[in-house]
Design a protein around this motif. Structure first.
Motif, PDB file in Angstrom:
ATOM      1  N   LEU A   8       0.830  -1.208   0.000  1.00 10.20           N
ATOM      2  CA  LEU A   8       0.000   0.000   0.000  1.00 10.20           C
ATOM      3  C   LEU A   8       0.862   1.255   0.000  1.00 10.20           C
ATOM      4  O   LEU A   8       2.012   1.241   0.453  1.00 10.20           O
ATOM      5  CB  LEU A   8      -0.903   0.020   1.235  1.00 10.20           C
ATOM      6  N   LYS A   9       0.261   2.335  -0.492  1.00  7.72           N
ATOM      7  CA  LYS A   9       0.924   3.647  -0.396  1.00  7.72           C
ATOM      8  C   LYS A   9       0.935   4.083   1.074  1.00  7.72           C
ATOM      9  O   LYS A   9       0.049   3.698   1.850  1.00  7.72           O
ATOM     10  CB  LYS A   9       0.143   4.694  -1.203  1.00  7.72           C
ATOM     11  N   GLU A  12      -2.334   5.081   3.233  1.00  6.07           N
ATOM     12  CA  GLU A  12      -3.547   4.434   2.702  1.00  6.07           C
ATOM     13  C   GLU A  12      -3.896   3.185   3.525  1.00  6.07           C
ATOM     14  O   GLU A  12      -3.203   2.849   4.472  1.00  6.07           O
ATOM     15  CB  GLU A  12      -3.346   4.069   1.226  1.00  6.07           C
ATOM     16  N   GLY A  13      -4.992   2.520   3.120  1.00  3.31           N
ATOM     17  CA  GLY A  13      -5.429   1.323   3.853  1.00  3.31           C
ATOM     18  C   GLY A  13      -6.229   1.657   5.099  1.00  3.31           C
ATOM     19  O   GLY A  13      -6.359   0.847   6.008  1.00  3.31           O
ATOM     20  N   ILE A  23      -9.804  -2.807  -0.348  1.00  2.00           N
ATOM     21  CA  ILE A  23      -8.682  -1.950  -0.734  1.00  2.00           C
ATOM     22  C   ILE A  23      -8.954  -1.484  -2.167  1.00  2.00           C
ATOM     23  O   ILE A  23      -9.165  -2.311  -3.065  1.00  2.00           O
ATOM     24  CB  ILE A  23      -7.343  -2.717  -0.675  1.00  2.00           C
ATOM     25  N   GLU A  27      -5.134   2.980  -3.761  1.00  2.00           N
ATOM     26  CA  GLU A  27      -4.423   2.863  -2.486  1.00  2.00           C
ATOM     27  C   GLU A  27      -3.130   2.049  -2.621  1.00  2.00           C
ATOM     28  O   GLU A  27      -2.373   1.920  -1.665  1.00  2.00           O
ATOM     29  CB  GLU A  27      -5.322   2.183  -1.437  1.00  2.00           C
ATOM     30  N   ILE A  28      -2.913   1.475  -3.808  1.00  2.00           N
ATOM     31  CA  ILE A  28      -1.816   0.517  -3.990  1.00  2.00           C
ATOM     32  C   ILE A  28      -0.578   1.190  -4.587  1.00  2.00           C
ATOM     33  O   ILE A  28      -0.680   1.923  -5.580  1.00  2.00           O
ATOM     34  CB  ILE A  28      -2.293  -0.650  -4.884  1.00  2.00           C
ATOM     35  N   VAL A  43      -1.077  -8.800   1.474  1.00  2.00           N
ATOM     36  CA  VAL A  43      -1.082  -7.333   1.506  1.00  2.00           C
ATOM     37  C   VAL A  43      -0.110  -6.843   2.579  1.00  2.00           C
ATOM     38  O   VAL A  43      -0.149  -7.305   3.728  1.00  2.00           O
ATOM     39  CB  VAL A  43      -2.504  -6.789   1.791  1.00  2.00           C
ATOM     40  N   ASP A  45       1.591  -3.243   4.422  1.00  2.00           N
ATOM     41  CA  ASP A  45       1.527  -1.792   4.559  1.00  2.00           C
ATOM     42  C   ASP A  45       2.772  -1.205   3.879  1.00  2.00           C
ATOM     43  O   ASP A  45       3.687  -1.935   3.490  1.00  2.00           O
ATOM     44  CB  ASP A  45       1.466  -1.401   6.038  1.00  2.00           C
TER      45      ASP A  45
END
Length: 400
Positions: A8-9, A12-13, A23, A27-28, A43, A45
């Protein structure tokens, strides 16, 4: 186990960190490893912290739907059995299970899947590609889990005919899973008998979410004159009839719905008390008001006027108008039951609209109760999409 990692960026999340399951594509930050749409991925972070596993679909704005918070958990038959068993045990503790929603998607941690039980028939709706690949396994596990409690399922029908499937890159499906069977099923809810058409009825055949709201109106309908608007299969009207109402009128724009509702009235021996006719409620309510009609109880159970954020303003006009009209048809001291089944028409907006309607109709409202969807449609806090039904009962008092 697929070792594709989705990172994830930074920042985000937020949805999954607060307990949700979705998600979104924006956000990725990165995806490493090979995968195909529908596969389970891990996934992380932004800092590499593992957040769990879910299935990915690049056709959908909801890019990943989470299946577990445990990064090392296999999504296999044993895992799915645990999810199915938990869902069934929860229903046994909270609702009448003769007919109920067995699986409610994200709220049962099986995102994109809905399964309804009508007596000994299951109806399945699958709206996510990753879940599509697990669907038949889950159905067979459900049958096994129910059989452990002596419930033999005689047939399964798939109603994956919602437009959302196209957003996932999937075709519309409407067919039997397993052997064919008679798709008209008689159910009993709150003492009322219905014939449910699981093949061609709305959604999965019947609206189970209002079960206990229908029961709640029984208390206020004895010896009363009742108007049920947007009656569909006659559900609120028949609950009023079985509770001892002296006269019930049900209105629906669909001739087919009126025909079904009339047959349900006959099935319950209520045809002399509960009558249905085809009419556009928006046209009919002003006519009833002009004719001087007054009712002890008016019930407003409209379809969702909005299914997107950008149509909320128009939806609010629609809800305001029918509530003004409905209130004007209630005798002084009578009752109004009113609801919204749209997730986007949230509690605050719906409540504001009713306030405005009461002011316009020069009525005072005394709240009897506020209710939501039945417990077999659990509201998962942090998964906002699982909370959609708002239901009020008011006593309506003239301003004087």
């Amino acid at each position: 186990m697929n070792h594709t990692i989705v990172t994830l960026k930074k920042g985000e999340g937020r949805t999954i960190k607060s307990g949700g399951l979705w998600i979104y594509d924006n956000e990725i930050a990165t995806i490493t490893g090979s995968f195909k749409n529908g596969d389970i991925v891990l996934v992380h972070d932004f800092d590499g912290y593992p957040m769990g596993r879910g299935f990915i679909n690049q056709n959908s704005k909801i890019r990943i739907r989470m299946m577990t918070r445990k990064a090392d958990q296999e999504i296999n038959e044993e895992f799915l059995r645990m999810r199915v068993k938990n869902a069934w045990e929860y229903r046994k503790n909270t609702v009448d299970t003769s007919s109920c929603r067995l699986i409610f998607g994200e709220a049962d941690f099986l995102p994109g899947l809905v399964v309804d039980k009508y007596e000994t028939v299951l109806v399945v709706q699958c709206l996510a590609l990753g879940m599509e690949q697990m669907k038949e396994t889950i159905v067979s596990l459900l049958k096994e889990v129910l059989a452990e409690d002596g419930i033999e399922i005689r047939g399964v029908y798939e109603r994956s005919d919602a437009k959302e499937r196209k957003k996932e890159g999937m075709p519309i499906v409407k067919d039997f899973i397993g052997p064919e069977f008679d798709t008209n099923v008689e159910i009993v809810e709150n003492g009322v008998k219905y014939l449910v058409d699981v093949k061609d009825g709305q959604k999965t055949g019947f609206f189970l979410d209002q079960k206990y709201n229908r029961l709640a109106i029984q208390r206020i309908c004895k010896d009363k004159r009742v108007l049920d608007c947007f009656t569909h299969m006659g559900t609120f009207a028949l609950n009023a009839g079985i509770a001892g109402a002296k006269e019930v009128t049900g209105l629906d724009i669909s001739e087919y719905a009126v025909q079904q509702a009339t047959e349900n009235a006959i099935r319950n021996g209520l045809q002399d008390v509960v009558k249905f006719r085809a009419a556009d409620v928006f046209d009919e309510l002003p006519k009833l008001e002009a004719a001087g009609e007054q009712y002890d109880v008016v019930i407003l159970d409209p379809p969702a006027f909005t299914k997107a954020k950008n149509t909320i303003k128009n939806a609010m006009k629609g809800y305001r108008e029918i509530n003004i009209r409905g209130m004007k048809l209630v005798k002084d001291g009578g009752y109004l039951a009113t609801c919204s089944c749209s997730h986007y028409m949230d509690y605050e907006n719906f409540t504001r609209v009713i306030h405005q309607a009461a002011a316009s109709a020069h009525k005072r409202l005394r709240q009897v109760e506020f209710r939501t969807q039945a417990a077999d449609h659990p509201i998962l806090w942090s998964a906002d999409e699982s909370y959609y039904l708002k239901f009020y009962i008011f006593q309506v008092v003239d301003e004087k």
